[in-house]
Design a protein around this motif. Structure first.
Motif, PDB file in Angstrom:
ATOM      1  N   TYR A 186      43.498  19.038  47.752  1.00 32.67           N
ATOM      2  CA  TYR A 186      44.049  19.065  49.209  1.00 32.67           C
ATOM      3  C   TYR A 186      43.823  20.468  49.537  1.00 32.67           C
ATOM      4  O   TYR A 186      44.101  20.862  50.743  1.00 32.67           O
ATOM      5  N   GLY A 187      43.044  21.436  48.896  1.00 28.23           N
ATOM      6  CA  GLY A 187      42.449  22.476  49.419  1.00 28.23           C
ATOM      7  C   GLY A 187      43.245  23.986  48.928  1.00 28.23           C
ATOM      8  O   GLY A 187      42.654  24.895  49.233  1.00 28.23           O
ATOM      9  N   GLN A 188      44.180  23.619  48.161  1.00 27.59           N
ATOM     10  CA  GLN A 188      44.962  25.047  47.830  1.00 27.59           C
ATOM     11  C   GLN A 188      43.914  25.676  46.493  1.00 27.59           C
ATOM     12  O   GLN A 188      43.528  24.936  45.795  1.00 27.59           O
ATOM     13  N   PHE A 189      43.997  26.932  46.634  1.00 30.99           N
ATOM     14  CA  PHE A 189      43.359  27.723  45.409  1.00 30.99           C
ATOM     15  C   PHE A 189      44.216  27.587  44.280  1.00 30.99           C
ATOM     16  O   PHE A 189      45.337  27.675  44.141  1.00 30.99           O
ATOM     17  N   LEU A 190      43.227  27.102  43.300  1.00 32.85           N
ATOM     18  CA  LEU A 190      43.781  26.945  41.798  1.00 32.85           C
ATOM     19  C   LEU A 190      44.330  27.978  41.170  1.00 32.85           C
ATOM     20  O   LEU A 190      43.947  29.215  41.444  1.00 32.85           O
ATOM     21  N   GLU A 191      44.960  27.994  40.255  1.00 34.30           N
ATOM     22  CA  GLU A 191      45.551  29.234  39.433  1.00 34.30           C
ATOM     23  C   GLU A 191      44.272  30.000  38.659  1.00 34.30           C
ATOM     24  O   GLU A 191      44.436  30.964  38.428  1.00 34.30           O
ATOM     25  N   HIS A 192      43.135  29.171  38.332  1.00 34.38           N
ATOM     26  CA  HIS A 192      42.040  29.793  37.767  1.00 34.38           C
ATOM     27  C   HIS A 192      41.312  30.737  38.613  1.00 34.38           C
ATOM     28  O   HIS A 192      40.203  31.292  38.418  1.00 34.38           O
ATOM     29  N   ALA A 193      41.287  30.326  39.970  1.00 33.56           N
ATOM     30  CA  ALA A 193      40.457  30.622  41.061  1.00 33.56           C
ATOM     31  C   ALA A 193      40.663  32.365  41.101  1.00 33.56           C
ATOM     32  O   ALA A 193      41.719  32.913  40.846  1.00 33.56           O
ATOM     33  N   PRO A 194      39.554  33.218  41.210  1.00 39.59           N
ATOM     34  CA  PRO A 194      39.538  34.617  41.162  1.00 39.59           C
ATOM     35  C   PRO A 194      39.788  35.252  42.536  1.00 39.59           C
ATOM     36  O   PRO A 194      40.267  36.406  42.540  1.00 39.59           O
ATOM     37  N   TYR A 195      40.462  34.260  43.350  1.00 45.67           N
ATOM     38  CA  TYR A 195      41.136  35.026  44.544  1.00 45.67           C
ATOM     39  C   TYR A 195      41.909  33.782  45.200  1.00 45.67           C
ATOM     40  O   TYR A 195      41.754  32.571  44.646  1.00 45.67           O
ATOM     41  N   GLU A 254      39.321  39.034  41.545  1.00 41.80           N
ATOM     42  CA  GLU A 254      39.685  39.072  40.223  1.00 41.80           C
ATOM     43  C   GLU A 254      38.949  38.935  39.408  1.00 41.80           C
ATOM     44  O   GLU A 254      38.753  37.835  39.102  1.00 41.80           O
ATOM     45  N   PRO A 255      38.094  39.745  38.695  1.00 39.21           N
ATOM     46  CA  PRO A 255      36.946  39.272  37.789  1.00 39.21           C
ATOM     47  C   PRO A 255      37.336  38.840  36.558  1.00 39.21           C
ATOM     48  O   PRO A 255      38.299  38.993  35.971  1.00 39.21           O
ATOM     49  N   ILE A 256      36.517  37.895  35.883  1.00 42.19           N
ATOM     50  CA  ILE A 256      36.545  37.210  34.797  1.00 42.19           C
ATOM     51  C   ILE A 256      35.830  37.725  33.900  1.00 42.19           C
ATOM     52  O   ILE A 256      34.733  37.848  33.912  1.00 42.19           O
ATOM     53  N   VAL A 257      36.476  38.037  32.626  1.00 45.61           N
ATOM     54  CA  VAL A 257      35.874  38.892  31.462  1.00 45.61           C
ATOM     55  C   VAL A 257      36.022  38.167  30.216  1.00 45.61           C
ATOM     56  O   VAL A 257      37.042  37.531  30.113  1.00 45.61           O
ATOM     57  N   LYS A 258      35.029  38.037  29.645  1.00 40.43           N
ATOM     58  CA  LYS A 258      34.875  37.151  28.309  1.00 40.43           C
ATOM     59  C   LYS A 258      34.716  38.306  27.270  1.00 40.43           C
ATOM     60  O   LYS A 258      34.154  39.423  27.327  1.00 40.43           O
ATOM     61  N   ARG A 259      34.647  37.807  26.134  1.00 41.61           N
ATOM     62  CA  ARG A 259      34.465  38.525  24.886  1.00 41.61           C
ATOM     63  C   ARG A 259      32.904  38.603  24.955  1.00 41.61           C
ATOM     64  O   ARG A 259      32.551  39.985  24.466  1.00 41.61           O
ATOM     65  N   PRO A 264      26.748  34.750  35.819  1.00 48.15           N
ATOM     66  CA  PRO A 264      27.151  34.982  37.187  1.00 48.15           C
ATOM     67  C   PRO A 264      27.938  33.934  37.868  1.00 48.15           C
ATOM     68  O   PRO A 264      28.699  34.229  38.641  1.00 48.15           O
ATOM     69  N   PRO A 265      28.190  32.572  37.391  1.00 48.91           N
ATOM     70  CA  PRO A 265      28.975  31.708  37.910  1.00 48.91           C
ATOM     71  C   PRO A 265      30.501  32.199  38.068  1.00 48.91           C
ATOM     72  O   PRO A 265      31.242  31.866  38.920  1.00 48.91           O
ATOM     73  N   VAL A 266      30.872  32.921  37.063  1.00 43.96           N
ATOM     74  CA  VAL A 266      32.211  33.639  37.079  1.00 43.96           C
ATOM     75  C   VAL A 266      32.342  34.668  38.316  1.00 43.96           C
ATOM     76  O   VAL A 266      33.716  34.751  38.547  1.00 43.96           O
ATOM     77  N   HIS A 267      31.580  34.932  38.825  1.00 45.49           N
ATOM     78  CA  HIS A 267      31.541  35.908  39.976  1.00 45.49           C
ATOM     79  C   HIS A 267      31.426  35.105  41.214  1.00 45.49           C
ATOM     80  O   HIS A 267      31.294  35.886  42.281  1.00 45.49           O
ATOM     81  N   PHE A 275      22.869  27.436  48.707  1.00 41.88           N
ATOM     82  CA  PHE A 275      23.097  28.906  48.074  1.00 41.88           C
ATOM     83  C   PHE A 275      24.267  29.201  47.670  1.00 41.88           C
ATOM     84  O   PHE A 275      25.399  28.330  48.021  1.00 41.88           O
ATOM     85  N   VAL A 276      24.574  30.134  46.902  1.00 41.24           N
ATOM     86  CA  VAL A 276      25.773  30.635  46.715  1.00 41.24           C
ATOM     87  C   VAL A 276      25.971  32.440  46.778  1.00 41.24           C
ATOM     88  O   VAL A 276      24.972  32.979  46.873  1.00 41.24           O
ATOM     89  N   ILE A 277      27.385  32.594  46.833  1.00 41.21           N
ATOM     90  CA  ILE A 277      27.345  34.158  47.218  1.00 41.21           C
ATOM     91  C   ILE A 277      28.443  34.774  45.916  1.00 41.21           C
ATOM     92  O   ILE A 277      29.271  33.743  45.797  1.00 41.21           O
ATOM     93  N   CYS A 278      27.765  35.618  45.216  1.00 36.53           N
ATOM     94  CA  CYS A 278      28.695  36.278  44.071  1.00 36.53           C
ATOM     95  C   CYS A 278      29.020  37.611  44.457  1.00 36.53           C
ATOM     96  O   CYS A 278      28.362  38.307  44.786  1.00 36.53           O
ATOM     97  N   SER A 279      30.170  37.889  43.756  1.00 33.59           N
ATOM     98  CA  SER A 279      30.585  39.549  43.755  1.00 33.59           C
ATOM     99  C   SER A 279      30.924  39.768  42.502  1.00 33.59           C
ATOM    100  O   SER A 279      31.582  39.484  41.452  1.00 33.59           O
ATOM    101  N   PHE A 280      30.018  41.021  42.111  1.00 28.37           N
ATOM    102  CA  PHE A 280      30.077  41.834  40.894  1.00 28.37           C
ATOM    103  C   PHE A 280      31.166  42.908  41.013  1.00 28.37           C
ATOM    104  O   PHE A 280      30.629  43.846  41.974  1.00 28.37           O
ATOM    105  N   CYS A 281      32.127  43.224  40.459  1.00 27.24           N
ATOM    106  CA  CYS A 281      33.225  43.770  40.527  1.00 27.24           C
ATOM    107  C   CYS A 281      33.426  44.885  39.367  1.00 27.24           C
ATOM    108  O   CYS A 281      33.114  44.274  38.179  1.00 27.24           O
ATOM    109  N   PRO A 282      34.128  45.911  39.821  1.00 24.87           N
ATOM    110  CA  PRO A 282      34.475  46.745  38.623  1.00 24.87           C
ATOM    111  C   PRO A 282      35.430  45.893  37.539  1.00 24.87           C
ATOM    112  O   PRO A 282      36.217  45.302  38.051  1.00 24.87           O
ATOM    113  N   ARG A 283      35.337  46.113  36.418  1.00 22.54           N
ATOM    114  CA  ARG A 283      35.810  45.237  35.260  1.00 22.54           C
ATOM    115  C   ARG A 283      35.690  45.758  34.026  1.00 22.54           C
ATOM    116  O   ARG A 283      34.753  46.644  33.813  1.00 22.54           O
ATOM    117  N   PRO A 284      36.537  45.570  32.957  1.00 21.62           N
ATOM    118  CA  PRO A 284      36.216  46.034  31.686  1.00 21.62           C
ATOM    119  C   PRO A 284      35.032  45.335  31.073  1.00 21.62           C
ATOM    120  O   PRO A 284      34.576  44.173  31.580  1.00 21.62           O
TER     121      PRO A 284
END
Ligand SMILES: [Fe+2]
Length: 407
Positions: A186-195, A254-259, A264-267, A275-284
């Motif tokens: 129904y269009g609500q952002f899910l908990e795993h979404a980075p925003y 909110e960046p998603i970081v892995k071990r 890039p799809p995580v961004h 087309f897609v637009i991705c954001s590379f942000c400061p992160r560990p």
């Protein structure tokens, strides 16, 4: 847009008689996507939004000469070298385009005319400066790091602040939306979404501008037209619905970081047709003791990849000549990856305690090849393609490039 907003005054029911203080009827206008079966908003105007008194073609301003990326090369364009001045509509300097998207740069210091893009949504990313975005839905104060998503058909204008703005403008041929996988059915952002909804800034209340014989530049597939409206389009007393412009700041992603290194799809931040637009942000950095914490060489077999370097220190591109404001194009047909020595340098940095990255970049992946516009050619660094091969071989590469195709 995934959620409902209301601004100003609206009547209790849709499509009923809604009158102003003097008893006159307001003019209801539906802005609706996909023929009444997708998102829409209802706006209430003081005057008919249909009253036009003049139409003039702006043929020359609509022309963008494009050439293929041939012979095939990875490319580096320095927006730092492009002309400064003009406004956010007619001052756009087209860089890359195909049938799905056109990507332009503007270093704007003047207010634009009123503008309506009827060919598709726009995503405007402000790298520096601040601007007031004013529209029939109200205004949004936009600043550095903001994406402003402008739905197709929204009449608006840009008013840069005293320092002007540097902006990347993505004109789609359809709608730009949050990725479907971030949303509930129904269009609500899910908990795993980075925003989520709380990160999106909608327009403040109605602007209620007065004026008659007001020109609006309209973009269609045929080019630009200047339509003169009998009344100022910003005469909306209220609106409600799911369709409106909004801003999202890249710092709220909110960046998603892995071990180990994540692709890039995580961004991913937005998607549009092809087309897609991705954001590379400061992160560990990736945190396994054996991780290689910058991208592996990759060949995007189905896409051209454009990267706009907007802030921080981009480790993977060290030694390439890329700086803040640069744009790289890594096309399908070419395998790209970190510059020579970049992996070793980052591993050394980890050992010295540098476990985070402050890089910020906006990436656009297109699923059909991008053509080059003249301003991009004029701002190109011709040495970039050879930087993976090292300085000695790079010189040889330059000579080959000068000879053109066939050698
Ligand atoms: Fe890449």
């Amino acid at each position: 847009m995934p959620y409902y907003r209301v601004a100003g005054e609206v009547p209790a029911k849709r499509h009923v008689r809604f009158r102003g203080p003097d008893g006159s009827l307001y003019a209801e206008e539906l802005m609706g996507e996909e023929g009444f079966v997708s998102d829409s908003s209802l706006l209430y105007h003081q005057h008919p939004p249909t009253a036009i008194v003049k139409s003039e073609g702006l043929a020359s301003a609509a022309e963008v000469r494009l050439t293929a990326n041939h012979p095939l090369l990875p490319r580096h364009f320095r927006t730092q070298d492009l002309a400064v001045g003009g406004d956010m509509v007619l001052g756009r300097q087209a860089l890359l385009a195909n049938d799905d998207v056109r990507i332009s740069f503007a270093a704007a210091d003047a207010a634009s005319e009123l503008y309506r893009n009827s060919s598709g949504d726009e995503a405007v990313y402000l790298r520096s400066g601040a601007a007031e975005f004013e529209s029939v839905y109200g205004s949004i104060a936009a600043g550095a790091g903001d994406y402003v998503i402008v739905p197709r058909g929204t009449i608006h204008r840009w008013r840069p602040g005293a320092d002007g703005v540097h902006a990347l403008i993505v004109e789609a041929r359809g709608h730009i939306r949050p990725p479907r996988r971030y949303l509930s059915q129904y269009g609500q952002f899910l908990e795993h979404a980075p925003y989520c909804e709380r990160d999106l800034r909608g327009p403040a209340g109605p602007l209620l501008a007065d004026g008659e014989d007001v020109p609006v530049i309209v973009r269609t597939a045929a080019g630009l037209t200047r339509l003169t409206y009998a009344y100022h389009p910003f005469d909306v007393v209220g609106w409600d619905g799911y369709l409106y412009p909004y801003a999202f700041n890249i710092a709220d992603f909110e960046p998603i970081v892995k071990r180990m290194h994540a692709p890039p799809p995580v961004h991913q931040t937005f998607e549009g047709p092809n087309f897609v637009i991705c954001s590379f942000c400061p992160r560990p950095l990736d945190f396994d003791p054996e991780a290689v914490p910058i991208p592996y060489n990759h060949h995007n077999v189905d896409s051209d990849e454009m990267m706009y370097y907007v802030a921080g220190d981009y480790s993977a591109r060290k030694g390439s000549g890329v700086g803040l404001g640069s744009i790289t194009l890594h096309p399908s047909g070419f395998t790209h990856g970190p510059q020579p020595g970049a992996v070793e340098a980052v591993i050394r940095g980890l050992a010295e305690g540098k476990t985070t990255t402050d890089e910020t970049a906006v990436m656009i992946d297109t699923f059909r090849p991008l053509l080059l516009a003249e301003p991009a050619r004029a701002a190109e660094d011709p040495e970039y393609a050879w930087t993976w091969a090292g300085a000695a071989r790079g010189q040889r590469g330059s000579e080959q490039a000068d000879r053109g195709p066939g050698f």
